[in-house]
Scaffold this active site. Sequence first.
Site, PDB file in Angstrom:
ATOM      1  N   THR A 170    -122.997  86.323 -40.343  1.00 18.97           N
ATOM      2  CA  THR A 170    -122.594  86.019 -38.978  1.00 18.97           C
ATOM      3  C   THR A 170    -122.084  84.583 -38.983  1.00 18.97           C
ATOM      4  O   THR A 170    -122.579  83.767 -39.766  1.00 18.97           O
ATOM      5  CB  THR A 170    -123.836  86.109 -38.069  1.00 18.97           C
ATOM      6  OG1 THR A 170    -124.399  87.390 -38.218  1.00 18.97           O
ATOM      7  CG2 THR A 170    -123.507  85.841 -36.623  1.00 18.97           C
ATOM      8  N   ARG A 198    -124.290 100.621 -34.167  1.00 19.61           N
ATOM      9  CA  ARG A 198    -125.414  99.671 -34.144  1.00 19.61           C
ATOM     10  C   ARG A 198    -124.945  98.310 -33.594  1.00 19.61           C
ATOM     11  O   ARG A 198    -123.900  97.802 -33.954  1.00 19.61           O
ATOM     12  CB  ARG A 198    -125.951  99.515 -35.566  1.00 19.61           C
ATOM     13  CG  ARG A 198    -127.069  98.479 -35.715  1.00 19.61           C
ATOM     14  CD  ARG A 198    -126.533  97.159 -36.205  1.00 19.61           C
ATOM     15  NE  ARG A 198    -127.596  96.243 -36.620  1.00 19.61           N
ATOM     16  CZ  ARG A 198    -127.391  94.955 -36.894  1.00 19.61           C
ATOM     17  NH1 ARG A 198    -126.192  94.439 -36.792  1.00 19.61           N
ATOM     18  NH2 ARG A 198    -128.376  94.180 -37.270  1.00 19.61           N
ATOM     19  N   VAL A 199    -125.730  97.744 -32.706  1.00 23.94           N
ATOM     20  CA  VAL A 199    -125.438  96.401 -32.193  1.00 23.94           C
ATOM     21  C   VAL A 199    -126.581  95.492 -32.623  1.00 23.94           C
ATOM     22  O   VAL A 199    -127.751  95.818 -32.419  1.00 23.94           O
ATOM     23  CB  VAL A 199    -125.318  96.406 -30.650  1.00 23.94           C
ATOM     24  CG1 VAL A 199    -125.111  95.001 -30.122  1.00 23.94           C
ATOM     25  CG2 VAL A 199    -124.172  97.320 -30.205  1.00 23.94           C
ATOM     26  N   ASP A 201    -128.056  91.236 -33.064  1.00 22.44           N
ATOM     27  CA  ASP A 201    -128.436  90.171 -32.129  1.00 22.44           C
ATOM     28  C   ASP A 201    -127.254  89.368 -31.598  1.00 22.44           C
ATOM     29  O   ASP A 201    -127.360  88.725 -30.547  1.00 22.44           O
ATOM     30  CB  ASP A 201    -129.384  89.188 -32.839  1.00 22.44           C
ATOM     31  CG  ASP A 201    -128.702  88.546 -34.042  1.00 22.44           C
ATOM     32  OD1 ASP A 201    -128.286  89.293 -34.945  1.00 22.44           O
ATOM     33  OD2 ASP A 201    -128.563  87.308 -34.078  1.00 22.44           O
ATOM     34  N   THR A 220    -128.549  83.581 -36.778  1.00 20.33           N
ATOM     35  CA  THR A 220    -127.899  84.428 -37.765  1.00 20.33           C
ATOM     36  C   THR A 220    -128.984  85.084 -38.615  1.00 20.33           C
ATOM     37  O   THR A 220    -130.080  84.544 -38.731  1.00 20.33           O
ATOM     38  CB  THR A 220    -126.944  83.606 -38.656  1.00 20.33           C
ATOM     39  OG1 THR A 220    -126.464  84.442 -39.711  1.00 20.33           O
ATOM     40  CG2 THR A 220    -127.612  82.397 -39.286  1.00 20.33           C
ATOM     41  N   GLY A 221    -128.659  86.242 -39.194  1.00 18.68           N
ATOM     42  CA  GLY A 221    -129.642  86.910 -40.044  1.00 18.68           C
ATOM     43  C   GLY A 221    -129.911  88.329 -39.594  1.00 18.68           C
ATOM     44  O   GLY A 221    -129.027  88.995 -39.063  1.00 18.68           O
TER      45      GLY A 221
HETATM   46  N1  GLY Z   1    -127.087  88.689 -37.236  1.00 18.73           N
HETATM   47  C1  GLY Z   1    -126.114  89.676 -37.384  1.00 18.73           C
HETATM   48  C2  GLY Z   1    -126.568  91.039 -37.191  1.00 18.73           C
HETATM   49  O1  GLY Z   1    -127.701  91.383 -37.495  1.00 18.73           O
HETATM   50  O2  GLY Z   1    -125.783  91.846 -36.743  1.00 18.73           O
END
Ligand code: GLY
Length: 296
Positions: A170, A198-199, A201, A220-221
């Site tokens: 990200t 899928r969405v 964070d 991020t992550g």
């Molecule tokens: N941090 C990016 C995701 O998990 O979509």
Amino acid sequence: METIIVHCGAGTLRDMGGRKAAVIDSVEAGYAVLERGGSALDAAIQATIILEDSPYSNAGRGSGLNLEGEVEMDASIMTDDLRCGAVACIKNIRNPIIVARYVMEETDHVILAGKGAQRFAKILGIKRYNPITARSKELYNKFLKKVKQGKGTQYFPHLPDYIKHYNADTVGAIAMDCKGRIAVTNSTAGIMLKLPGRVGDTPVFGAGLFADRAGGVSATGHGEGIIRLCLSKVAVDSMKTNTAQQSVSYAIRKAKKHKIRCGLIAIDRRGRIGSAHTVDAMPTAYITKGTLTYKE
Ligand code: GLY
């Protein structure tokens, strides 16, 4: 007071040269906007466009593919007066962050997803663009082969067991302008081999990003873990009484307790920078008082 921080994802040590170059180009471009007297919003958007255009980030061009070999992207923006806009699961576009900005500025909504987001982009006159590169296809084939060899099922139910092998690159930026206003942006294609639809964070306010008068945070992550902890809001709330660095360190300690692979960047109301992560690397660059610093 002009300050900016950007990151190119928390994850493995893959492609460190390319990711370092991307964050440096990005932070310099965003800072140039601030130096000209531009807004935090314009600076964060400009920095994010550069990161989306880098083939080494998992956002925009060169994004990771989902289980069906398509790119579905999420992007978001939030300013410290609580204005916000995001797109989720958008396809065939080069710079999702531009559409997220339009959602914030031109609609009565906060998030547009899937076909609705694409239709909105078309109405805006934004051209179709295929973000898949030879490199992203090669990575997809490599990881899909492992899954097919029994390291997961068709629907990849044990993603948390495998996430340590992948980058969740990200990208994110936070800028503070000469008026002390703060803007935060995020952009991603999510985690490679995710289920279609899928969405993560990235477009979820409070989880992937948050901003108010106390400061701004970008995460991020591993999106599912970041959402469960509302990690960006945890860090921003802490900034009411603590520095940016103390606040991201506090949130990252919480993430570690839950074994969440992630990273955070932050700017507090006094323009102080913070960054921390639980992983091998999170290429990050910031410019404060005119000096550029690079961190992993
Ligand atoms: N941090 C990016 C995701 O998990 O979509």
